[in-house]
Write an enzyme that holds these catalytic residues in place. Structure first.
Site, mmCIF file in Angstrom:
data_model
loop_
_atom_site.group_PDB
_atom_site.id
_atom_site.type_symbol
_atom_site.label_atom_id
_atom_site.label_comp_id
_atom_site.label_asym_id
_atom_site.label_seq_id
_atom_site.Cartn_x
_atom_site.Cartn_y
_atom_site.Cartn_z
ATOM 1 N N ASP A 102 0.832 -1.213 0.000
ATOM 2 C CA ASP A 102 0.000 0.000 0.000
ATOM 3 C C ASP A 102 0.864 1.259 0.000
ATOM 4 O OD1 ASP A 102 -2.347 1.410 -0.050
ATOM 5 O OD2 ASP A 102 -2.752 1.216 2.092
ATOM 6 N N ARG A 120 0.097 7.639 -2.817
ATOM 7 C CA ARG A 120 0.662 8.722 -2.005
ATOM 8 C C ARG A 120 2.124 8.973 -2.352
ATOM 9 N NH1 ARG A 120 -1.015 6.121 3.350
ATOM 10 N NH2 ARG A 120 -1.575 4.464 1.894
ATOM 11 N N ARG A 137 -0.758 9.254 -10.002
ATOM 12 C CA ARG A 137 -0.770 8.040 -9.180
ATOM 13 C C ARG A 137 -0.183 6.841 -9.928
ATOM 14 N NH1 ARG A 137 -3.962 7.459 -4.830
ATOM 15 N NH2 ARG A 137 -4.394 5.303 -5.402
ATOM 16 N N GLU A 181 -12.411 -4.740 -3.845
ATOM 17 C CA GLU A 181 -12.986 -3.408 -3.597
ATOM 18 C C GLU A 181 -12.338 -2.325 -4.477
ATOM 19 O OE1 GLU A 181 -12.029 -5.541 -0.928
ATOM 20 O OE2 GLU A 181 -14.118 -6.202 -1.058
ATOM 21 N N ASN A 182 -11.183 -2.657 -5.069
ATOM 22 C CA ASN A 182 -10.477 -1.634 -5.862
ATOM 23 C C ASN A 182 -11.197 -1.270 -7.168
ATOM 24 O OD1 ASN A 182 -7.182 -2.752 -4.795
ATOM 25 N ND2 ASN A 182 -8.302 -0.939 -4.127
ATOM 26 N N TRP A 183 -12.229 -2.046 -7.538
ATOM 27 C CA TRP A 183 -13.043 -1.671 -8.714
ATOM 28 C C TRP A 183 -13.740 -0.337 -8.489
ATOM 29 C CZ3 TRP A 183 -12.031 -4.453 -12.875
ATOM 30 C CH2 TRP A 183 -11.683 -5.796 -12.733
ATOM 31 N N ARG A 230 -4.895 -2.010 8.842
ATOM 32 C CA ARG A 230 -6.101 -2.817 8.644
ATOM 33 C C ARG A 230 -5.804 -3.941 7.659
ATOM 34 N NH1 ARG A 230 -8.061 2.615 6.631
ATOM 35 N NH2 ARG A 230 -7.512 2.700 4.426
ATOM 36 N N SER A 281 -8.108 -5.011 5.276
ATOM 37 C CA SER A 281 -8.721 -4.721 3.977
ATOM 38 C C SER A 281 -9.131 -5.979 3.201
ATOM 39 C CB SER A 281 -7.791 -3.852 3.126
ATOM 40 O OG SER A 281 -7.537 -2.621 3.762
ATOM 41 N N GLU A 321 1.783 -13.250 12.417
ATOM 42 C CA GLU A 321 2.312 -12.066 13.101
ATOM 43 C C GLU A 321 2.152 -10.851 12.185
ATOM 44 O OE1 GLU A 321 3.405 -12.023 16.208
ATOM 45 O OE2 GLU A 321 3.124 -14.191 16.421
#
Ligand code: IPE
Ligand code: IPE
Ligand code: MG
Length: 261
Positions: free
Chosen positions: A27, A31, A40, A74-76, A201, A203, A214
């Protein structure tokens, strides 16, 4: 690699100070680019380079499998332009990297609901998996259009197709009956989960398989995640006491079991 790895909730798996299997949520690409006043997409491209570095570093350190989240179910929801750029990048990378993967003995696997992809992309995925299928030095799994809930649901469907009698109310469902139908069923559960980019998270990544993994979170953005950053994660992992339900005192009295500390 064993074809029937142990389930961490049924038996205490063997552990050592080097994780056998690392799962990563890569991830922070967007950014990384935005901080540099770049589109991006430039971040996604640098993300591919970081993945190459991560595979090499994992192999050098004796890790045997790396699973990375490249595109979630969910990236759709992202802007169409970014989604279609990512699909194009994925196709290009598949075609470009197979040679190097073969040269390094890396078996490539792609998991997720591939039916949503274009025929061209599906064919390229099948072809790159076919071309690397004989490699056994390292397993690189790329999760695309993947979701942990989808994985569990597709496993339930397959389990019931194979063993319809398990649908009967009187029949207990053995954990193993479901686990063997999950994506990645033949790999050990991840010992270490890394998420870059500062979010803490899961995700909807490997929900079942992360039961005893871990967790390691870092603010480092994925394009900046290098061999040194991987070492920090592995060092952190090596300091963990993996109790799997037992007490510290029990671990101390079992010197034969390497707790990774
Ligand atoms: C992860 O980086 C790559 C994908 C989800 C494809 P992001 O694109 O989520 O980067 P940020 O979180 O916006 O920085
Ligand atoms: C998760 O990243 C999926 C991938 C890295 C492919 P996101 O950046 O999409 O995650 P959320 O939605 O912010 O949690
Ligand atoms: Mg993100």
């Amino acid at each position: 690699m064993a074809s029937r790895p142990e389930s961490s909730t049924l038996v205490v798996p063997e552990v050592s100070s080097v994780p056998r299997h690392i799962a990563v949520i890569m991830d922070g690409n967007g950014r990384w680019a935005t901080q540099r006043h770049l589109p991006r997409m430039a971040g996604h491209e640098r993300g591919v380079a970081a993945l190459r570095v991560a595979v090499e570093a994992c192999m050098k350190r004796g890790v045997s499998a790396l699973t990375v989240f490249a595109f979630s179910s969910e990236n759709w929801r992202r802007p169409e332009e970014e989604v279609s750029y990512l699909m194009g990048l994925f196709l290009m990378v598949l075609q470009r990297e197979v040679k190097a993967l073969n040269a390094n003995g890396v078996q490539l696997r792609v998991v997720g609901d591939l039916s949503a992809f274009s025929q061209k992309l599906q064919a390229a995925i099948a072809e790159s998996q076919r071309q690397t299928a004989g490699n056994n030095r390292f397993t690189l799994t790329v999760a695309v259009n993947y979701g942990g809930r989808w994985d569990i649901l597709q496993a339930v469907r397959r389990m019931l197709d194979v063993q319809p009698e398990l649908a009967l109310a009187s029949r207990p469902i053995p954990e193993e009956a479901l686990a063997r139908e999950l994506c990645l069923a033949d790999l050990p559960e991840p010992d270490l989960f890394i998420r870059t980019g500062g979010e803490e998270r899961v995700s909807n990544f490997m929900l079942w398989q992360l039961a005893y993994t871990e967790f390691y979170f870092t603010d480092t953005l994925w394009p900046d995640f290098d061999a040194q950053a991987l070492d920090l994660a592995i060092e952190s992992y090596a300091r963990r006491e993996r109790r799997f339900g037992r007490t510290s005192a029990q671990l101390a009295s079992e010197p034969a079991c390497d707790s990774g500390s």
